[in-house]
Design a protein around this motif. Structure first.
Motif, PDB file in Angstrom:
ATOM      1  N   ALA A   7       0.834  -1.200   0.000  1.00  0.00           N
ATOM      2  CA  ALA A   7       0.000   0.000   0.000  1.00  0.00           C
ATOM      3  C   ALA A   7       0.870   1.252   0.000  1.00  0.00           C
ATOM      4  CB  ALA A   7      -0.920  -0.007   1.216  1.00  0.00           C
ATOM      5  N   ILE A   8       1.954   1.235   0.779  1.00  0.00           N
ATOM      6  CA  ILE A   8       2.868   2.378   0.812  1.00  0.00           C
ATOM      7  C   ILE A   8       3.538   2.572  -0.541  1.00  0.00           C
ATOM      8  CG2 ILE A   8       5.067   3.175   1.764  1.00  0.00           C
ATOM      9  CD1 ILE A   8       4.190   1.971   4.446  1.00  0.00           C
ATOM     10  N   ARG A   9       3.987   1.484  -1.136  1.00  0.00           N
ATOM     11  CA  ARG A   9       4.640   1.575  -2.446  1.00  0.00           C
ATOM     12  C   ARG A   9       3.683   2.152  -3.484  1.00  0.00           C
ATOM     13  NH1 ARG A   9       4.583  -3.310  -3.840  1.00  0.00           N
ATOM     14  NH2 ARG A   9       3.033  -3.005  -5.473  1.00  0.00           N
ATOM     15  N   GLU A  10       2.454   1.660  -3.499  1.00  0.00           N
ATOM     16  CA  GLU A  10       1.476   2.131  -4.468  1.00  0.00           C
ATOM     17  C   GLU A  10       1.111   3.594  -4.222  1.00  0.00           C
ATOM     18  OE1 GLU A  10      -0.691   2.028  -7.780  1.00  0.00           O
ATOM     19  OE2 GLU A  10       0.401   0.271  -7.030  1.00  0.00           O
ATOM     20  N   LEU A  11       0.980   3.956  -2.950  1.00  0.00           N
ATOM     21  CA  LEU A  11       0.601   5.330  -2.624  1.00  0.00           C
ATOM     22  C   LEU A  11       1.741   6.301  -2.904  1.00  0.00           C
ATOM     23  CD1 LEU A  11      -1.691   7.042  -1.641  1.00  0.00           C
ATOM     24  CD2 LEU A  11      -1.058   6.526   0.721  1.00  0.00           C
ATOM     25  N   CYS A  12       2.975   5.875  -2.700  1.00  0.00           N
ATOM     26  CA  CYS A  12       4.128   6.721  -3.058  1.00  0.00           C
ATOM     27  C   CYS A  12       4.147   6.988  -4.558  1.00  0.00           C
ATOM     28  CB  CYS A  12       5.430   6.062  -2.615  1.00  0.00           C
ATOM     29  SG  CYS A  12       5.756   6.130  -0.838  1.00  0.00           S
ATOM     30  N   ASP A  13       3.861   5.960  -5.340  1.00  0.00           N
ATOM     31  CA  ASP A  13       3.793   6.126  -6.790  1.00  0.00           C
ATOM     32  C   ASP A  13       2.658   7.074  -7.169  1.00  0.00           C
ATOM     33  OD1 ASP A  13       4.698   5.247  -9.488  1.00  0.00           O
ATOM     34  OD2 ASP A  13       2.658   4.480  -9.626  1.00  0.00           O
ATOM     35  N   TYR A  14       1.547   6.962  -6.436  1.00  0.00           N
ATOM     36  CA  TYR A  14       0.407   7.853  -6.685  1.00  0.00           C
ATOM     37  C   TYR A  14       0.765   9.301  -6.366  1.00  0.00           C
ATOM     38  CZ  TYR A  14      -4.036  10.177  -5.719  1.00  0.00           C
ATOM     39  OH  TYR A  14      -5.074  11.077  -5.687  1.00  0.00           O
ATOM     40  N   MET A  15       1.465   9.531  -5.235  1.00  0.00           N
ATOM     41  CA  MET A  15       1.777  10.902  -4.807  1.00  0.00           C
ATOM     42  C   MET A  15       2.775  11.581  -5.750  1.00  0.00           C
ATOM     43  SD  MET A  15      -0.306  11.217  -2.410  1.00  0.00           S
ATOM     44  CE  MET A  15       0.099  12.947  -2.363  1.00  0.00           C
ATOM     45  N   GLU A  58       4.313  18.083   4.110  1.00  0.00           N
ATOM     46  CA  GLU A  58       3.726  18.352   2.799  1.00  0.00           C
ATOM     47  C   GLU A  58       2.289  18.855   2.939  1.00  0.00           C
ATOM     48  OE1 GLU A  58       4.917  18.243  -0.290  1.00  0.00           O
ATOM     49  OE2 GLU A  58       6.943  17.747   0.374  1.00  0.00           O
ATOM     50  N   VAL A  59       1.534  18.247   3.859  1.00  0.00           N
ATOM     51  CA  VAL A  59       0.163  18.707   4.100  1.00  0.00           C
ATOM     52  C   VAL A  59       0.176  20.129   4.636  1.00  0.00           C
ATOM     53  CG1 VAL A  59      -1.954  18.282   5.405  1.00  0.00           C
ATOM     54  CG2 VAL A  59      -0.633  16.358   4.536  1.00  0.00           C
ATOM     55  N   LEU A  60       1.144  20.425   5.487  1.00  0.00           N
ATOM     56  CA  LEU A  60       1.240  21.756   6.091  1.00  0.00           C
ATOM     57  C   LEU A  60       1.491  22.832   5.047  1.00  0.00           C
ATOM     58  CD1 LEU A  60       1.137  23.091   8.895  1.00  0.00           C
ATOM     59  CD2 LEU A  60       3.625  22.854   8.997  1.00  0.00           C
ATOM     60  N   LEU A  61       2.221  22.483   3.992  1.00  0.00           N
ATOM     61  CA  LEU A  61       2.467  23.444   2.911  1.00  0.00           C
ATOM     62  C   LEU A  61       1.161  23.858   2.233  1.00  0.00           C
ATOM     63  CD1 LEU A  61       5.657  21.920   1.223  1.00  0.00           C
ATOM     64  CD2 LEU A  61       5.534  23.982   2.628  1.00  0.00           C
ATOM     65  N   ARG A 116       2.523  11.536  -8.853  1.00  0.00           N
ATOM     66  CA  ARG A 116       1.702  12.062  -9.945  1.00  0.00           C
ATOM     67  C   ARG A 116       0.655  13.067  -9.469  1.00  0.00           C
ATOM     68  NH1 ARG A 116       3.292   6.982 -11.181  1.00  0.00           N
ATOM     69  NH2 ARG A 116       3.744   6.480 -13.364  1.00  0.00           N
ATOM     70  N   PHE A 117       0.236  12.932  -8.209  1.00  0.00           N
ATOM     71  CA  PHE A 117      -0.816  13.804  -7.679  1.00  0.00           C
ATOM     72  C   PHE A 117      -0.330  14.408  -6.355  1.00  0.00           C
ATOM     73  CE2 PHE A 117      -2.706  10.322 -10.080  1.00  0.00           C
ATOM     74  CZ  PHE A 117      -3.481  10.995 -11.008  1.00  0.00           C
ATOM     75  N   MET A 118       0.664  15.272  -6.444  1.00  0.00           N
ATOM     76  CA  MET A 118       1.333  15.782  -5.252  1.00  0.00           C
ATOM     77  C   MET A 118       0.471  16.735  -4.440  1.00  0.00           C
ATOM     78  SD  MET A 118       5.234  16.378  -6.591  1.00  0.00           S
ATOM     79  CE  MET A 118       5.800  16.674  -4.921  1.00  0.00           C
ATOM     80  N   SER A 119      -0.592  17.264  -5.023  1.00  0.00           N
ATOM     81  CA  SER A 119      -1.445  18.211  -4.294  1.00  0.00           C
ATOM     82  C   SER A 119      -2.597  17.534  -3.568  1.00  0.00           C
ATOM     83  CB  SER A 119      -2.006  19.257  -5.265  1.00  0.00           C
ATOM     84  OG  SER A 119      -2.804  18.647  -6.264  1.00  0.00           O
ATOM     85  N   ASP A 120      -2.647  16.219  -3.573  1.00  0.00           N
ATOM     86  CA  ASP A 120      -3.721  15.479  -2.928  1.00  0.00           C
ATOM     87  C   ASP A 120      -3.437  15.400  -1.423  1.00  0.00           C
ATOM     88  OD1 ASP A 120      -5.611  13.695  -1.976  1.00  0.00           O
ATOM     89  OD2 ASP A 120      -5.525  12.395  -3.734  1.00  0.00           O
ATOM     90  N   GLN A 121      -4.104  16.248  -0.639  1.00  0.00           N
ATOM     91  CA  GLN A 121      -3.865  16.279   0.805  1.00  0.00           C
ATOM     92  C   GLN A 121      -4.327  14.989   1.484  1.00  0.00           C
ATOM     93  OE1 GLN A 121      -4.784  19.997   2.905  1.00  0.00           O
ATOM     94  NE2 GLN A 121      -5.180  20.957   0.938  1.00  0.00           N
ATOM     95  N   GLU A 122      -5.431  14.422   1.018  1.00  0.00           N
ATOM     96  CA  GLU A 122      -5.908  13.172   1.600  1.00  0.00           C
ATOM     97  C   GLU A 122      -4.892  12.051   1.377  1.00  0.00           C
ATOM     98  OE1 GLU A 122      -9.717  12.303  -0.008  1.00  0.00           O
ATOM     99  OE2 GLU A 122     -10.740  13.887   1.110  1.00  0.00           O
TER     100      GLU A 122
END
Length: 304
Positions: free
Chosen positions: A138-146, A178-181, A148-154
């Motif tokens: 899940a972490i690997r997949e979510l890192c790959d997702y982030m 990153e969320v704090l930014l 591409r979608f770096m502005s996704d706070q959720e």
């Protein structure tokens, strides 16, 4: 909320479904109840809204374990939109509900292959890995997702939670930064980042945690958890090998924080001024006793 379904027309149910969609409310049990009693036989009257209602009913059916109803909705949508990636995502959700996780992942991979910019199937893959207890995947997949979608706070919040579950506190702190930014004025984000830094331990991290707790209190002086965390940080620094001036500074801050906590828990309200520089800070035992009283007799152990 109870509804008198016998007196509701199909248009009343349609309008209620529409309101729930606009308000982003699932209301799965109510959706299924009204679908069975009113709309199932009247769906042809829904016009262009019919497909949205079918999607809504399909999701509600999965929530309620009504697999046959979900299959019927997906069959209708597939017949009308045979090449739709959106319908393919619903098929993967059905497979996921049936715990056919490998088949669901295959469907999601096909969707991603056709449209790499589609965020929904990537999120569903993370959800499937979590359901299987595969936090590493899940972490690997979510890192790959982030990436591409770096502005996704959720997404950053979820990645932070996964890292915390694995004890990767430094990486979790990076996610919250990153969320704090994106949301620098949220006292809850400052508080959570402070919690992580405090958990990491060490004088440097405690100092950073103190700064974030201070900012959380500044943004919301009713945040009792931030006040308590600030007091703990001050107590840790006061008993460390920090410079004498710094220890005196945090003792004053600890006294102010303790008074603020007492004031909040007593419900007296009002403002508090920082103690004057000439006023001696209370002894550590007095501070602990006062804090214990403020928190209603919590078991607070003294640090060695």
């Amino acid at each position: 909320m109870s509804y008198n379904i016998e007196e509701m027309s199909w248009s009343d149910v349609r309008n209620l479904f529409r309101k729930w969609r606009d308000d982003n409310e699932r209301k799965s049990d109510d959706v299924m109840l009204m679908w069975d009693a009113v709309l199932a036989d009247k769906q042809n009257k829904l016009g262009n809204e019919r497909h949205l209602v079918l999607e809504q009913v399909m999701i509600a059916a999965l929530d309620c374990g009504r697999i046959e109803t979900a299959e019927d909705c997906i069959r209708i949508l597939t017949a009308e939109f045979p090449g739709s990636l959106r319908v393919q995502k619903y098929k993967s959700m059905l497979l996921e509900a049936l715990e056919r996780y490998d088949d669901a992942l295959d469907v999601l991979d096909q969707i991603i292959k056709k449209d790499e910019t589609n965020a929904a199937p990537r999120k569903r893959k993370v959800a499937i890995y979590k359901a299987q207890g595969k936090n590493g995947d899940a972490i690997r997949e979510l890192c790959d997702y982030m990436k591409r979608f770096m502005s996704d706070q959720e997404g950053w919040h979820e990645l932070c939670s996964l890292y915390l579950a694995e004890g990767e506190y430094a990486k979790a702190a990076f996610c919250m930064e990153e969320v704090l930014l994106h949301n620098p004025h949220s006292h809850l984000i400052h508080q959570r980042l402070a919690d992580i830094r405090y958990t990491m331990g060490g004088l440097d991290n405690i100092e950073i945690a103190k700064s974030y707790y201070c900012q959380a209190v500044k943004l919301n002086n009713n945040n009792l958890r931030a006040l308590y965390g600030l007091f703990l940080c001050c107590g840790h620094i006061a008993n460390s090998k920090a410079s004498l001036s710094k220890r005196k500074e945090v003792q004053k801050l600890a006294q102010w924080t303790m008074e603020r906590i007492q004031q909040k828990t007593a419900g007296t309200g009002g403002s508090i001024n920082l103690p004057q520089s000439g006023k001696a800070a209370p002894a550590k035992d007095d501070q602990l006793a006062a804090l214990e009283q403020a928190f209603g007799g919590l078991d607070i152990a003294k640090a060695n």
